[in-house]
Design a protein around this motif. Structure first.
Motif, short mmCIF file in Angstrom:
data_model
loop_
_atom_site.label_atom_id
_atom_site.label_comp_id
_atom_site.label_asym_id
_atom_site.label_seq_id
_atom_site.Cartn_x
_atom_site.Cartn_y
_atom_site.Cartn_z
N LYS A 109 17.91 46.03 26.45
CA LYS A 109 16.48 46.37 26.30
C LYS A 109 15.71 45.47 25.31
N PHE A 110 16.56 45.05 24.31
CA PHE A 110 16.05 43.89 23.22
C PHE A 110 15.65 42.62 23.95
N LYS A 111 16.40 42.25 24.99
CA LYS A 111 16.17 40.84 25.56
C LYS A 111 15.02 41.24 26.25
N GLU A 112 14.63 42.29 26.90
CA GLU A 112 13.40 42.36 27.83
C GLU A 112 12.18 42.37 27.05
N PHE A 113 12.18 42.37 25.65
CA PHE A 113 11.00 42.39 24.76
C PHE A 113 10.30 41.05 25.01
N GLN A 114 8.94 40.97 24.91
CA GLN A 114 8.22 39.68 25.04
C GLN A 114 8.35 39.08 23.69
N PRO A 115 8.26 37.73 23.41
CA PRO A 115 8.32 37.16 22.18
C PRO A 115 7.03 37.55 21.37
N SER A 116 7.00 37.71 20.16
CA SER A 116 5.84 37.93 19.26
C SER A 116 4.80 36.90 19.47
N PRO A 117 3.44 37.78 19.46
CA PRO A 117 2.28 36.58 19.38
C PRO A 117 2.25 35.91 17.95
N ILE A 118 2.78 36.24 16.96
CA ILE A 118 2.76 35.79 15.69
C ILE A 118 3.64 34.49 15.63
N ALA A 119 3.15 33.27 15.36
CA ALA A 119 3.68 32.08 15.24
C ALA A 119 4.81 32.13 13.98
N SER A 120 5.98 31.37 14.02
CA SER A 120 6.85 31.51 13.26
C SER A 120 6.41 30.57 12.06
#
Length: 71
Positions: free
Chosen positions: A50-61
């Motif tokens: 499930k964790f792998k399915e999450f989309q990357p955060s829209p907040i930049a690193s």
């Protein structure tokens, strides 16, 4: 009156019976722990999937962020 040999044999038989019971209890505890470990392993695998399915955060690193103007 039982002889010393008979008493000793009876004592050994009781010890063996006690050890058999203890071994059975330990075996049951080990079986239960293995079942719990298998269940937790499956749950962890599901959480990982499930964790792998999450989309990357829209907040930049931090590395991608533009420094503030006062720098």
């Amino acid at each position: 009156m039982p002889s010393k040999l008979e008493q000793r044999i009876e004592q050994l038989e009781m010890q063996i019976a006690f050890q058999d019971d203890t071994i059975e209890q330990l075996n049951q505890a080990l079986t239960d722990q293995q079942w719990q470990l298998d269940k937790m392993t499956r749950q962890l695998q599901l959480l990982g999937d499930k964790f792998k399915e999450f989309q990357p955060s829209p907040i930049a690193s931090q590395a991608e962020e533009t420094p503030p103007p006062h720098y």
